[in-house]
Scaffold this active site. Sequence first.
Site, PDB file in Angstrom:
ATOM      1  N   GLY A 198      34.007   9.859  38.424  1.00  0.00           N
ATOM      2  CA  GLY A 198      35.406   9.592  37.746  1.00  0.00           C
ATOM      3  C   GLY A 198      35.914  11.033  37.105  1.00  0.00           C
ATOM      4  O   GLY A 198      37.331  10.853  37.169  1.00  0.00           O
ATOM      5  N   THR A 199      35.254  11.821  36.807  1.00  0.00           N
ATOM      6  CA  THR A 199      35.565  12.910  36.129  1.00  0.00           C
ATOM      7  C   THR A 199      36.438  13.841  37.319  1.00  0.00           C
ATOM      8  O   THR A 199      37.548  14.182  37.006  1.00  0.00           O
ATOM      9  CB  THR A 199      34.598  13.802  35.435  1.00  0.00           C
ATOM     10  OG1 THR A 199      34.077  13.164  34.497  1.00  0.00           O
ATOM     11  CG2 THR A 199      35.057  15.294  35.278  1.00  0.00           C
TER      12      THR A 199
ATOM     13  N   THR B 191      30.444  18.071  52.623  1.00  0.00           N
ATOM     14  CA  THR B 191      29.616  17.025  53.197  1.00  0.00           C
ATOM     15  C   THR B 191      29.389  15.849  52.264  1.00  0.00           C
ATOM     16  O   THR B 191      29.193  15.947  51.048  1.00  0.00           O
ATOM     17  CB  THR B 191      28.163  17.522  53.852  1.00  0.00           C
ATOM     18  OG1 THR B 191      28.417  18.713  54.332  1.00  0.00           O
ATOM     19  CG2 THR B 191      27.480  16.671  54.442  1.00  0.00           C
TER      20      THR B 191
ATOM     21  N   ALA C 101      31.127   4.927  40.178  1.00  0.00           N
ATOM     22  CA  ALA C 101      30.136   3.869  40.622  1.00  0.00           C
ATOM     23  C   ALA C 101      29.468   3.559  39.611  1.00  0.00           C
ATOM     24  O   ALA C 101      28.644   2.264  39.433  1.00  0.00           O
ATOM     25  CB  ALA C 101      29.240   4.356  41.936  1.00  0.00           C
ATOM     26  N   HIS C 102      28.687   4.496  38.747  1.00  0.00           N
ATOM     27  CA  HIS C 102      27.826   4.141  37.856  1.00  0.00           C
ATOM     28  C   HIS C 102      28.287   3.539  36.594  1.00  0.00           C
ATOM     29  O   HIS C 102      27.309   2.979  35.638  1.00  0.00           O
ATOM     30  CB  HIS C 102      27.032   5.563  37.245  1.00  0.00           C
ATOM     31  CG  HIS C 102      27.680   6.396  36.516  1.00  0.00           C
ATOM     32  ND1 HIS C 102      27.506   6.620  35.075  1.00  0.00           N
ATOM     33  CD2 HIS C 102      29.021   7.122  36.367  1.00  0.00           C
ATOM     34  CE1 HIS C 102      28.468   7.361  34.430  1.00  0.00           C
ATOM     35  NE2 HIS C 102      29.244   7.870  35.166  1.00  0.00           N
TER      36      HIS C 102
ATOM     37  N   CYS D 149      29.221  12.960  22.807  1.00  0.00           N
ATOM     38  CA  CYS D 149      29.596  13.764  23.829  1.00  0.00           C
ATOM     39  C   CYS D 149      28.243  14.299  24.623  1.00  0.00           C
ATOM     40  O   CYS D 149      27.221  13.693  24.068  1.00  0.00           O
ATOM     41  CB  CYS D 149      30.205  15.118  23.190  1.00  0.00           C
ATOM     42  SG  CYS D 149      29.090  15.894  22.158  1.00  0.00           S
TER      43      CYS D 149
ATOM     44  N   GLN E 281      36.632   2.640  33.682  1.00  0.00           N
ATOM     45  CA  GLN E 281      35.823   1.373  33.110  1.00  0.00           C
ATOM     46  C   GLN E 281      36.216  -0.097  33.382  1.00  0.00           C
ATOM     47  O   GLN E 281      35.814  -1.052  32.669  1.00  0.00           O
ATOM     48  CB  GLN E 281      36.179   1.599  31.314  1.00  0.00           C
ATOM     49  CG  GLN E 281      35.428   2.872  30.791  1.00  0.00           C
ATOM     50  CD  GLN E 281      33.805   2.751  30.684  1.00  0.00           C
ATOM     51  OE1 GLN E 281      33.594   1.417  31.131  1.00  0.00           O
ATOM     52  NE2 GLN E 281      33.261   3.574  30.403  1.00  0.00           N
TER      53      GLN E 281
END
Length: 372
Positions: free
Chosen positions: A71-72, A226, A189-190, A309, A168
Site C-alpha cells: 500500500g505504501t 521482476t 494484500a496483507h 509507528c 483498509q
Amino acid sequence: MRAFAYLDHNATSPLRPAAFDAMVAALRAAGNPSSVHRSGRKARGIVDAARRQVAALAGALPSEIVFTSGGTEANNMAIGGSGRRRVLVSAVEHDSVLRAAPEAEVIPVDAEGVVDLGALERLLAASNEPALVSVMFANNETGVLQPIADVVRLARQAGALVHCDAVQGAGKAPVDLHGLGVDYLSLSAHKFGGPTGIGALVVGNGAPFASDRLGGGQEFNRRAGTENVAGIAGFAAAAAAAQDGLAVDRLRERLEASLLAIAPAARVFGAGARRLGNTTCISMPGVKAETQVMALDLAGVCVSAGAACSSGKVQRSAVLSAMGIEDAEAATAIRISCGWDTDSDDIERLIAAWRDLYIRVTHSDIMRARAA
Ligand SMILES: Cc1ncc(COP(=O)(O)O)c(C=O)c1O
C-alpha cells in the site's frame, strides 16, 4: 480454544491457508514471467490469472492493475504519478499519503472523522490549478468510511483527479473503482489475509500516470522490476477468499455493547459514522493505551494502541486529534480489529480481559482514595 486471540487485523491479517498454498505452488513453479520458455510462461500465467482476480476484487479491468510492493508504494506512486502538483488530502490519511505530499492542502474532518465536503468544495474553488484529491476509503484507526462518491462528484466539477487509499477497505467491504468513479485506488494484500510486501495501484483507464520506476518494461511500463510471483499469487488467492465476504459486523455489535456496559464512560470513536464492520477504536477511561495493550497481551489478546509507528512506540494519534479528541482521552484509545479468522471465543476473551483490567484499575483507584 486457540492459544491467543488475534484482534489486530488492521495492522496485518494472518495469512489465509488458500494464500499460503498458492504461494508455495508459485514458488515451486519458479520462472521469470518475462522469459519466453515454458518456465517463464508458467510464471506469466500465474501473474495473468492473479491480475484478473485482483481486478475483480477492485471492480477494475485487469489492464488497470499495477502490482506494487504494498500500500505504501501504491500511495506514493499515485501521488507522484498523477502529474498534479496541487494536492488535497484529508486530515486522516495514512502517512504514506501525507508524507508523499508534504505541501498538500488539508481537508478537515468532523467529530466523527468524516471528511468535510463543504471544506473540500471551498478548497477546490480557491484555485484554478488542476488538483489531485486523495481521500481514503476507510480509516485504519477508527474504520470510519469516507463519502467517496461525493468526493468524486465535487472533484469532477473542479476538474480534479481522485486517488482513494482503499488499503483498509478492500477485502473487508465492497470496493469498486468504476462504481466509485475514482482515478487511482491503492490496495494491500496483507490487510485481508494475503502476504506482506505485495499490493497494487489501480490506475483507471484514461487516468494520467507517469512512472518513476526505471528498468525493464514490467507492468505495462508502469512499475519496472521482476514481478513478485509468489506474492502476487498469494494476493490473488486472498482476494478470491475475501470476496466471499466478512461476517464480523455482528461480533462488533456484541463487543461494543459489552465494553460500554463494563465502562459506561468509555467512548467508541466514530460511532456515529458509517464504519467498517471489523474495527472498534475505544477508550478505557483513565487507563493508558500501552497499559491496556500489555495487560491484554498477558491475557492472550492482541490489539493495538491506536497509532503505533514502525519503532513500536505509541505516538499521539493524528486521526483522533483531527477529530477534535483531547490528547488525554486519545491516549486511552485502543484499536480492536477483527478479520477472516475471528470467532466469538476471541471476542469473549477480549471482553473478559478488558473487564478484569478495568475492575483492577478502578478497584486500586478506590483503595488509593480511601487511603488518602
Ligand atoms: C490506510 C493505510 N494505507 C496504507 C498502508 C500501508 O500499506 P502497506 O503496509 O502495504 O505498505 C496502511 C498500513 O497500515 C494503511 O492502514
